[in-house]
Design a protein around this motif. Sequence first.
Motif, PDB file in Angstrom:
ATOM      1  N   ALA A   1       0.845  -1.246   0.140  1.00 57.35           N
ATOM      2  CA  ALA A   1      -0.021  -0.002   0.014  1.00 57.35           C
ATOM      3  C   ALA A   1       0.924   1.382  -0.030  1.00 57.35           C
ATOM      4  O   ALA A   1       0.665   2.207  -0.707  1.00 57.35           O
ATOM      5  CB  ALA A   1      -0.996  -0.180   1.168  1.00 57.35           C
ATOM      6  N   TRP A   2       1.886   1.171   0.848  1.00 56.82           N
ATOM      7  CA  TRP A   2       2.884   2.394   0.799  1.00 56.82           C
ATOM      8  C   TRP A   2       3.548   2.695  -0.493  1.00 56.82           C
ATOM      9  O   TRP A   2       3.623   3.821  -1.076  1.00 56.82           O
ATOM     10  CB  TRP A   2       3.843   2.256   1.889  1.00 56.82           C
ATOM     11  N   ALA A   3       4.046   1.543  -1.003  1.00 57.62           N
ATOM     12  CA  ALA A   3       4.864   1.646  -2.502  1.00 57.62           C
ATOM     13  C   ALA A   3       3.791   1.960  -3.491  1.00 57.62           C
ATOM     14  O   ALA A   3       4.176   2.806  -4.108  1.00 57.62           O
ATOM     15  CB  ALA A   3       5.389   0.108  -2.715  1.00 57.62           C
ATOM     16  N   LYS A   4       2.533   1.614  -3.648  1.00 58.67           N
ATOM     17  CA  LYS A   4       1.689   2.081  -4.436  1.00 58.67           C
ATOM     18  C   LYS A   4       1.324   3.710  -4.317  1.00 58.67           C
ATOM     19  O   LYS A   4       1.260   4.239  -5.349  1.00 58.67           O
ATOM     20  CB  LYS A   4       0.215   1.371  -4.399  1.00 58.67           C
ATOM     21  N   ALA A   5       1.259   4.445  -3.103  1.00 53.47           N
ATOM     22  CA  ALA A   5       0.897   5.385  -2.737  1.00 53.47           C
ATOM     23  C   ALA A   5       2.137   6.252  -3.232  1.00 53.47           C
ATOM     24  O   ALA A   5       1.984   7.516  -3.563  1.00 53.47           O
ATOM     25  CB  ALA A   5       0.695   5.572  -1.251  1.00 53.47           C
ATOM     26  N   HIS A   6       3.215   5.860  -2.880  1.00 52.46           N
ATOM     27  CA  HIS A   6       4.437   6.562  -3.297  1.00 52.46           C
ATOM     28  C   HIS A   6       5.307   6.417  -4.802  1.00 52.46           C
ATOM     29  O   HIS A   6       6.228   6.697  -5.141  1.00 52.46           O
ATOM     30  CB  HIS A   6       5.477   6.355  -2.327  1.00 52.46           C
ATOM     31  N   GLY A   7       4.470   5.543  -5.706  1.00 52.80           N
ATOM     32  CA  GLY A   7       4.902   5.362  -7.106  1.00 52.80           C
ATOM     33  C   GLY A   7       6.150   4.171  -7.010  1.00 52.80           C
ATOM     34  O   GLY A   7       6.760   4.384  -7.909  1.00 52.80           O
ATOM     35  N   LYS A   8       5.998   3.283  -6.088  1.00 56.50           N
ATOM     36  CA  LYS A   8       7.239   2.384  -6.074  1.00 56.50           C
ATOM     37  C   LYS A   8       6.913   0.990  -6.567  1.00 56.50           C
ATOM     38  O   LYS A   8       5.688   0.824  -6.275  1.00 56.50           O
ATOM     39  CB  LYS A   8       7.760   2.360  -4.690  1.00 56.50           C
ATOM     40  N   ILE A   9       7.597   0.428  -6.884  1.00 55.36           N
ATOM     41  CA  ILE A   9       7.509  -0.919  -7.146  1.00 55.36           C
ATOM     42  C   ILE A   9       7.964  -1.961  -6.090  1.00 55.36           C
ATOM     43  O   ILE A   9       8.838  -1.845  -5.449  1.00 55.36           O
ATOM     44  CB  ILE A   9       8.434  -1.598  -8.210  1.00 55.36           C
ATOM     45  N   MET A  10       6.906  -2.735  -5.594  1.00 60.06           N
ATOM     46  CA  MET A  10       6.938  -3.461  -4.419  1.00 60.06           C
ATOM     47  C   MET A  10       7.563  -4.866  -5.030  1.00 60.06           C
ATOM     48  O   MET A  10       6.762  -5.562  -5.945  1.00 60.06           O
ATOM     49  CB  MET A  10       5.441  -3.681  -3.734  1.00 60.06           C
ATOM     50  N   PRO A  11       8.602  -5.444  -4.306  1.00 59.69           N
ATOM     51  CA  PRO A  11       9.077  -6.779  -4.443  1.00 59.69           C
ATOM     52  C   PRO A  11       7.630  -7.749  -4.165  1.00 59.69           C
ATOM     53  O   PRO A  11       7.006  -7.654  -3.280  1.00 59.69           O
ATOM     54  CB  PRO A  11      10.056  -6.866  -3.509  1.00 59.69           C
ATOM     55  N   LYS A  12       7.747  -9.068  -4.874  1.00 62.33           N
ATOM     56  CA  LYS A  12       6.881  -9.922  -4.888  1.00 62.33           C
ATOM     57  C   LYS A  12       7.051 -10.655  -3.423  1.00 62.33           C
ATOM     58  O   LYS A  12       5.893 -10.973  -2.840  1.00 62.33           O
ATOM     59  CB  LYS A  12       6.746 -10.857  -5.863  1.00 62.33           C
ATOM     60  N   HIS A  13       8.292 -10.876  -3.225  1.00 65.14           N
ATOM     61  CA  HIS A  13       8.305 -11.817  -1.959  1.00 65.14           C
ATOM     62  C   HIS A  13       9.232 -11.400  -0.952  1.00 65.14           C
ATOM     63  O   HIS A  13       9.803 -12.025   0.055  1.00 65.14           O
ATOM     64  CB  HIS A  13       9.363 -13.196  -2.678  1.00 65.14           C
ATOM     65  N   LEU A  14       9.520 -10.157  -0.985  1.00 64.50           N
ATOM     66  CA  LEU A  14      10.114  -9.288  -0.037  1.00 64.50           C
ATOM     67  C   LEU A  14       9.687  -8.038   0.323  1.00 64.50           C
ATOM     68  O   LEU A  14       8.574  -7.561  -0.366  1.00 64.50           O
ATOM     69  CB  LEU A  14      11.599  -8.881  -0.544  1.00 64.50           C
ATOM     70  N   LEU A  15      10.028  -7.469   1.451  1.00 62.90           N
ATOM     71  CA  LEU A  15       9.347  -6.177   2.020  1.00 62.90           C
ATOM     72  C   LEU A  15      10.479  -4.877   1.243  1.00 62.90           C
ATOM     73  O   LEU A  15      11.301  -5.304   0.663  1.00 62.90           O
ATOM     74  CB  LEU A  15       9.471  -5.965   3.277  1.00 62.90           C
ATOM     75  N   PHE A  16       9.824  -4.051   1.187  1.00 62.27           N
ATOM     76  CA  PHE A  16      10.258  -2.587   0.410  1.00 62.27           C
ATOM     77  C   PHE A  16      11.514  -2.131   1.322  1.00 62.27           C
ATOM     78  O   PHE A  16      11.414  -1.993   2.732  1.00 62.27           O
ATOM     79  CB  PHE A  16       9.390  -1.501   0.347  1.00 62.27           C
ATOM     80  N   PRO A  17      12.918  -2.161   0.842  1.00 61.91           N
ATOM     81  CA  PRO A  17      13.810  -1.608   1.934  1.00 61.91           C
ATOM     82  C   PRO A  17      13.436  -0.301   2.547  1.00 61.91           C
ATOM     83  O   PRO A  17      12.651   0.776   1.774  1.00 61.91           O
ATOM     84  CB  PRO A  17      14.991  -1.331   0.724  1.00 61.91           C
ATOM     85  N   ARG A  18      13.854  -0.139   3.614  1.00 59.87           N
ATOM     86  CA  ARG A  18      13.847   1.031   4.528  1.00 59.87           C
ATOM     87  C   ARG A  18      14.930   1.916   4.581  1.00 59.87           C
ATOM     88  O   ARG A  18      16.124   1.512   4.734  1.00 59.87           O
ATOM     89  CB  ARG A  18      13.494   0.871   5.997  1.00 59.87           C
ATOM     90  N   THR A  19      14.814   3.187   4.453  1.00 59.26           N
ATOM     91  CA  THR A  19      16.021   4.007   4.330  1.00 59.26           C
ATOM     92  C   THR A  19      16.053   4.993   5.877  1.00 59.26           C
ATOM     93  O   THR A  19      16.716   5.787   6.256  1.00 59.26           O
ATOM     94  CB  THR A  19      16.078   5.137   3.272  1.00 59.26           C
ATOM     95  N   LYS A  20      14.829   4.757   6.617  1.00 58.03           N
ATOM     96  CA  LYS A  20      14.513   5.493   7.901  1.00 58.03           C
ATOM     97  C   LYS A  20      15.831   5.234   8.653  1.00 58.03           C
ATOM     98  O   LYS A  20      16.168   4.072   9.014  1.00 58.03           O
ATOM     99  CB  LYS A  20      13.440   5.014   8.502  1.00 58.03           C
ATOM    100  N   GLY A  21      16.413   6.536   9.136  1.00 53.88           N
ATOM    101  CA  GLY A  21      17.515   6.249  10.094  1.00 53.88           C
ATOM    102  C   GLY A  21      18.736   6.780   9.445  1.00 53.88           C
ATOM    103  O   GLY A  21      19.644   7.063   9.973  1.00 53.88           O
ATOM    104  N   PHE A  22      18.857   6.237   8.100  1.00 58.69           N
ATOM    105  CA  PHE A  22      20.066   6.627   7.188  1.00 58.69           C
ATOM    106  C   PHE A  22      19.916   8.107   6.376  1.00 58.69           C
ATOM    107  O   PHE A  22      21.058   8.503   5.698  1.00 58.69           O
ATOM    108  CB  PHE A  22      20.333   5.759   6.566  1.00 58.69           C
ATOM    109  N   ILE A  23      18.512   8.737   6.677  1.00 56.45           N
ATOM    110  CA  ILE A  23      18.670   9.746   5.888  1.00 56.45           C
ATOM    111  C   ILE A  23      18.153  10.776   7.005  1.00 56.45           C
ATOM    112  O   ILE A  23      17.224  10.847   7.545  1.00 56.45           O
ATOM    113  CB  ILE A  23      17.507   9.786   4.750  1.00 56.45           C
ATOM    114  N   ALA A  24      18.798  11.979   6.888  1.00 59.10           N
ATOM    115  CA  ALA A  24      18.544  12.890   8.246  1.00 59.10           C
ATOM    116  C   ALA A  24      17.083  13.894   7.614  1.00 59.10           C
ATOM    117  O   ALA A  24      16.964  14.089   6.538  1.00 59.10           O
ATOM    118  CB  ALA A  24      19.823  13.993   8.219  1.00 59.10           C
TER     119      ALA A  24
END
Length: 226
Positions: free
Chosen positions: A203-226
């Motif tokens: 749902a998050w990937a669709k809302a942000h125009g991202k491609i969601m992996p089929k068997h994995l979760l979307f990578p998180r950048t939280k904590g690495f981007i100020a």
Amino acid sequence: MSRIGTGIDFIISESEQLYDLTRGALLAIRSIGFLVFWLAHLWLADVALSLLLPFTALWPDRAYDWASVIAESVWLDLQKLFIDLNGAKVIVDGDPLPAGESAIVVSNHVDWTDVYSIQELAIQSGMLSRCRWFAKSQLRWVPGLGWGLWAMGMPLVSREWTHDKAEMDRVFHGAIRKHWPIWLIAYSEATRYTSEKHVEGAAWAKAHGKIMPKHLLFPRTKGFIA
């Protein structure tokens, strides 16, 4: 003859069921016994690592090496639990990894088997004792365990850069300034895969125009981007 044959089949079937039950019970007892032993080993290791805390300021290089030896003993037992006791087999394919070389290891996280796979690679590269995993900062306040993780040089993060910058400086100070060998291990999703998390991520990937992996979760950048 048919009654005799039926009786023999029944006895064989009962014997097979008894054998399976006995084998299952023995395996369960063996597994519980090994788990109790490993938990006791883990507790003793946490105590030993906690006692190293004062030495991290006085003799940081030696404290890091001692902590690595203690940690390796725990992780080797964990690997034995997976491979020897449960009969698992880790198959490594591809180019051989250089021995004793530091690295930042990024992996997907689907199940506990990910841990064993990474550890098997670390064993083959002679870096098991130098593995340091990103862990939640809340573990710092767990008596024994949190102190042991701190003494080992585990990065304990909250995934908020403003809070984690000092912690990352601490971890990389040893690796960069003191040239401590290290495998710094991070899961790109920052959490283990579940069906519920995959639905939320889609749902998050669709809302942000991202491609969601089929068997994995979307990578998180939280904590690495100020």
